[in-house]
Design a protein around this motif. Structure first.
Motif, PDB file in Angstrom:
ATOM      1  N   ARG A 157       0.834  -1.213   0.000  1.00 43.71           N
ATOM      2  CA  ARG A 157       0.000   0.000   0.000  1.00 43.71           C
ATOM      3  C   ARG A 157       0.865   1.259   0.000  1.00 43.71           C
ATOM      4  NH1 ARG A 157      -2.507   3.216   3.985  1.00 43.71           N
ATOM      5  NH2 ARG A 157      -1.716   1.893   5.663  1.00 43.71           N
ATOM      6  N   ARG A 158       1.982   1.236   0.724  1.00 45.07           N
ATOM      7  CA  ARG A 158       2.864   2.411   0.784  1.00 45.07           C
ATOM      8  C   ARG A 158       3.670   2.582  -0.499  1.00 45.07           C
ATOM      9  NH1 ARG A 158       0.859   5.541   4.813  1.00 45.07           N
ATOM     10  NH2 ARG A 158       0.587   4.318   6.718  1.00 45.07           N
ATOM     11  N   ILE A 159       4.091   1.473  -1.091  1.00 41.96           N
ATOM     12  CA  ILE A 159       4.953   1.554  -2.275  1.00 41.96           C
ATOM     13  C   ILE A 159       4.152   1.799  -3.541  1.00 41.96           C
ATOM     14  CG2 ILE A 159       6.522   0.230  -3.757  1.00 41.96           C
ATOM     15  CD1 ILE A 159       7.501  -1.192  -1.237  1.00 41.96           C
ATOM     16  N   ASP A 160       3.018   1.105  -3.675  1.00 37.37           N
ATOM     17  CA  ASP A 160       2.252   1.166  -4.925  1.00 37.37           C
ATOM     18  C   ASP A 160       0.765   1.191  -4.587  1.00 37.37           C
ATOM     19  OD1 ASP A 160       1.177   0.857  -7.477  1.00 37.37           O
ATOM     20  OD2 ASP A 160       2.873  -0.371  -8.146  1.00 37.37           O
ATOM     21  N   GLU A 161       0.292   2.380  -4.248  1.00 38.37           N
ATOM     22  CA  GLU A 161      -1.101   2.510  -3.805  1.00 38.37           C
ATOM     23  C   GLU A 161      -2.108   2.100  -4.876  1.00 38.37           C
ATOM     24  OE1 GLU A 161      -4.051   5.782  -1.686  1.00 38.37           O
ATOM     25  OE2 GLU A 161      -1.966   6.275  -2.135  1.00 38.37           O
ATOM     26  N   PRO A 162      -1.917   2.427  -6.164  1.00 36.88           N
ATOM     27  CA  PRO A 162      -2.892   1.977  -7.174  1.00 36.88           C
ATOM     28  C   PRO A 162      -3.053   0.464  -7.227  1.00 36.88           C
ATOM     29  CG  PRO A 162      -1.587   3.770  -8.049  1.00 36.88           C
ATOM     30  CD  PRO A 162      -0.951   3.396  -6.745  1.00 36.88           C
ATOM     31  N   VAL A 163      -1.960  -0.280  -7.140  1.00 43.31           N
ATOM     32  CA  VAL A 163      -2.067  -1.737  -7.136  1.00 43.31           C
ATOM     33  C   VAL A 163      -2.801  -2.202  -5.881  1.00 43.31           C
ATOM     34  CG1 VAL A 163      -0.762  -3.886  -6.886  1.00 43.31           C
ATOM     35  CG2 VAL A 163      -0.091  -2.213  -8.616  1.00 43.31           C
ATOM     36  N   SER A 164      -2.439  -1.625  -4.757  1.00 42.62           N
ATOM     37  CA  SER A 164      -3.111  -1.974  -3.499  1.00 42.62           C
ATOM     38  C   SER A 164      -4.606  -1.699  -3.581  1.00 42.62           C
ATOM     39  CB  SER A 164      -2.488  -1.184  -2.343  1.00 42.62           C
ATOM     40  OG  SER A 164      -3.189  -1.388  -1.142  1.00 42.62           O
ATOM     41  N   ARG A 165      -4.958  -0.531  -4.133  1.00 46.59           N
ATOM     42  CA  ARG A 165      -6.364  -0.144  -4.250  1.00 46.59           C
ATOM     43  C   ARG A 165      -7.102  -1.060  -5.222  1.00 46.59           C
ATOM     44  NH1 ARG A 165      -5.290   5.196  -4.697  1.00 46.59           N
ATOM     45  NH2 ARG A 165      -5.427   5.068  -6.960  1.00 46.59           N
ATOM     46  N   HIS A 166      -6.423  -1.453  -6.305  1.00 47.25           N
ATOM     47  CA  HIS A 166      -7.034  -2.340  -7.304  1.00 47.25           C
ATOM     48  C   HIS A 166      -7.337  -3.709  -6.686  1.00 47.25           C
ATOM     49  CE1 HIS A 166      -7.820  -4.021 -11.285  1.00 47.25           C
ATOM     50  NE2 HIS A 166      -7.038  -5.038 -10.971  1.00 47.25           N
ATOM     51  N   MET A 167      -6.400  -4.219  -5.923  1.00 48.28           N
ATOM     52  CA  MET A 167      -6.600  -5.520  -5.277  1.00 48.28           C
ATOM     53  C   MET A 167      -7.740  -5.451  -4.270  1.00 48.28           C
ATOM     54  SD  MET A 167      -2.558  -6.490  -4.830  1.00 48.28           S
ATOM     55  CE  MET A 167      -2.791  -8.077  -4.054  1.00 48.28           C
ATOM     56  N   GLU A 168      -7.777  -4.353  -3.526  1.00 47.20           N
ATOM     57  CA  GLU A 168      -8.837  -4.179  -2.533  1.00 47.20           C
ATOM     58  C   GLU A 168     -10.199  -4.023  -3.214  1.00 47.20           C
ATOM     59  OE1 GLU A 168     -10.031  -1.111   1.109  1.00 47.20           O
ATOM     60  OE2 GLU A 168      -8.025  -1.067   0.217  1.00 47.20           O
ATOM     61  N   LYS A 169     -10.237  -3.286  -4.303  1.00 47.77           N
ATOM     62  CA  LYS A 169     -11.487  -3.074  -5.043  1.00 47.77           C
ATOM     63  C   LYS A 169     -12.091  -4.394  -5.517  1.00 47.77           C
ATOM     64  CE  LYS A 169     -13.113  -1.144  -9.451  1.00 47.77           C
ATOM     65  NZ  LYS A 169     -12.700  -0.417 -10.675  1.00 47.77           N
ATOM     66  N   HIS A 170     -11.232  -5.315  -5.929  1.00 51.45           N
ATOM     67  CA  HIS A 170     -11.710  -6.597  -6.450  1.00 51.45           C
ATOM     68  C   HIS A 170     -11.830  -7.659  -5.348  1.00 51.45           C
ATOM     69  CE1 HIS A 170     -11.795  -5.755 -10.794  1.00 51.45           C
ATOM     70  NE2 HIS A 170     -10.796  -4.918 -10.534  1.00 51.45           N
ATOM     71  N   GLY A 171     -11.588  -7.265  -4.107  1.00 49.69           N
ATOM     72  CA  GLY A 171     -11.780  -8.188  -2.992  1.00 49.69           C
ATOM     73  C   GLY A 171     -10.707  -9.247  -2.854  1.00 49.69           C
ATOM     74  N   LEU A 172      -9.515  -8.993  -3.389  1.00 50.10           N
ATOM     75  CA  LEU A 172      -8.423  -9.961  -3.282  1.00 50.10           C
ATOM     76  C   LEU A 172      -7.701  -9.769  -1.952  1.00 50.10           C
ATOM     77  CD1 LEU A 172      -6.677 -12.181  -4.539  1.00 50.10           C
ATOM     78  CD2 LEU A 172      -5.249 -10.370  -5.526  1.00 50.10           C
ATOM     79  N   GLU A 173      -7.702 -10.787  -1.138  1.00 47.81           N
ATOM     80  CA  GLU A 173      -7.004 -10.756   0.139  1.00 47.81           C
ATOM     81  C   GLU A 173      -5.585 -11.284  -0.051  1.00 47.81           C
ATOM     82  OE1 GLU A 173      -8.010  -9.538   2.948  1.00 47.81           O
ATOM     83  OE2 GLU A 173     -10.092  -9.107   2.391  1.00 47.81           O
ATOM     84  N   PHE A 174      -4.634 -10.662   0.606  1.00 46.74           N
ATOM     85  CA  PHE A 174      -3.246 -11.101   0.486  1.00 46.74           C
ATOM     86  C   PHE A 174      -3.061 -12.534   0.989  1.00 46.74           C
ATOM     87  CE2 PHE A 174      -2.509  -6.814  -0.566  1.00 46.74           C
ATOM     88  CZ  PHE A 174      -1.208  -6.677  -1.033  1.00 46.74           C
TER      89      PHE A 174
END
Length: 449
Positions: free
Chosen positions: A330-347
């Motif tokens: 989330r700190r390094i690449d917020e768009p990727v983090s946001r995209h994963m969260e938007k699609h409901g992908l859990e780490f």
């Protein structure tokens, strides 16, 4: 932290920040030429920017700080951390673009970093001379050996160095063989006491555990033919069962079987010549097999001593690393983090296996020992650094991830396209992890939720 902190907006990183990233990249590339690559460094700011045309050499502003108690230097990087934090994706793209794994886009990458299967830096004559010097001391200085080992160990030196880095072999040359002989006998006694007994003397839980191990052993690196040999399977079973009985807090957990395989490969290589494809089990005497098993057992024990809660009930240590990985991405690449969260992908859906098996299943098997050189050089700091390696691996494909939906992301991250990777791609993952660790490790509040 707010977007304005550090004097930059998210979309417009300052020239000073750009210079810092370029400078760090050059430092890493210089280190990739075969110089010592410490697991931790301290970056301090120079008053004048480095000339962009300068060759990638190790700059004077890197101060080594590689003792186990070096966390006291946290304040020195705080302003740097603020700039990295405030720059968001633009700053992270600078790193990702400049350390892209595509060889066609890395004109400044040293030729030896593009790597052959053997790992060019690990076999560089100057580095071999340094290893030889350290190993020839009456008492090996482990911190110096860790610094050298971080960027790769010559294959024929690996068995001895791994034993030393894990604290299994004594740094004192005069005592080393005696201690190894005693520990190998102790392992034989443990096998006799716990493994070589009838099922009537085992509890139901122990019987079930042994059965599970017997099921998992053939699944361990199934694409490597040598590991499917009945004798190797039996050795793996003995090691895992004996370890599990002697570590009742965790017992056997699926995934630990993968962690034995790098040790098996390295300690077998002491007795078998050529490539693994040409190895023959008939070339090993019973005593050799016993010693190999013992070394694998004790080295596995030493490795897992530093991450016991990764394999206890509910595996809280791994869950903690997954959480930290999510925060770091989330700190390094917020768009990727946001995209994963938007699609409901859990780490947890992909990273749990990464941490559980220490990424063994995510990269080609011939690269695993090189990766583990860095792991063992990190010592007790391995769990922390593993988060940065995982973030670097994940964000190798940041642009691609932004184009995938939930199901596509799950499938992609569970089957990463690393089959054709060479040492070059792995070194790029490690170099990014190294840079991000340098930026964030001294400012843990940047990763706080």
């Amino acid at each position: 932290m707010s977007g304005g902190e550090g004097g930059t907006g998210r979309g417009n990183p300052s020239p000073n920040l750009e210079w810092r990233f370029n400078q760090t990249l050059r430092n890493v590339q210089g280190l990739l030429r075969g110089r010592s690559f410490p697991g931790k460094v301290l970056l301090t700011r120079k008053s004048e920017p480095l000339n962009v045309n300068d060759s990638p050499v190790r700059s004077k502003e890197i101060t080594r700080s590689y003792s186990e108690n070096d966390r006291g230097d946290q304040h020195a990087c705080s302003s740097h951390e603020a700039e990295v934090q405030s720059s968001g994706r633009t700053a992270s793209n600078t790193i990702l673009q400049k350390t892209n794994i595509s060889t066609s886009n890395n004109a400044n990458t040293p030729p030896d970093a593009k790597g052959s299967v053997s790992g060019a830096r690990a076999t560089d004559s100057a580095r071999i001379a340094k290893f030889t010097k350290e190993l020839s001391r009456p008492a090996v200085i482990l911190e110096k050996l860790r610094e050298l080992s971080w960027s790769g160990i010559p294959p024929y030196m690996r068995p001895n160095i791994w034993r030393l880095l894990l604290g299994y072999a004594s740094p004192n040359t005069d005592r080393r063989e005696g201690i190894l002989a005693r520990k190998r006998l102790e392992y034989v006694d443990c096998v006799s006491q716990y493994y070589d007994i009838p099922d009537s003397e085992r509890s139901d839980d122990e019987i079930n555990m042994l059965r599970q191990i017997a099921v998992d052993c053939p699944r361990t690196v199934p694409d490597v033919t040598f590991f499917q040999h009945a004798q190797i399977q039996k050795s793996l079973e003995r090691i895992l069962y004996t370890w599990a009985i002697r570590h009742p807090a965790s017992g056997y957990v699926q995934g630990i079987n993968d962690l034995v395989t790098p040790f098996l490969m390295v300690f077998l290589s002491e007795h078998l010549n050529g490539s693994m494809e040409n190895w023959s089990i008939s070339d090993l005497s019973p005593q050799m097999i016993s010693n190999i098993e013992a070394d694998c057992y004790w080295c596995l024990s030493k490795l897992l001593d530093g991450m016991q809660d990764h394999y206890t009930f509910a595996q809280p240590g791994i869950q903690r690393l997954v959480f930290r990985l999510r925060e770091l991405v989330r700190r390094i690449d917020e768009p990727v983090s946001r995209h994963m969260e938007k699609h409901g992908l859990e780490f947890l859906q992909f990273a749990f296996r990464w941490f559980n098996c220490l990424l063994i299943r995510e990269i080609p098997f011939h690269l695993v020992t090189r990766l583990w050189d860095t792991y063992l050089a990190e010592g007790d700091s391995l769990p922390d650094f593993l988060v940065y390696i995982s973030a670097s691996l994940l964000l190798t494909w940041s642009d691609k991830l932004l184009k995938l939906d939930f199901q596509e992301m799950v499938m992609f991250l569970q089957h990463l396209p690393t089959l054709d990777w060479t040492h070059h791609e792995l070194e790029m993952v490690l170099s990014r992890a190294f840079m991000w660790h340098t930026m964030f490790s001294s400012s843990p509040n940047h990763l706080a939720s």
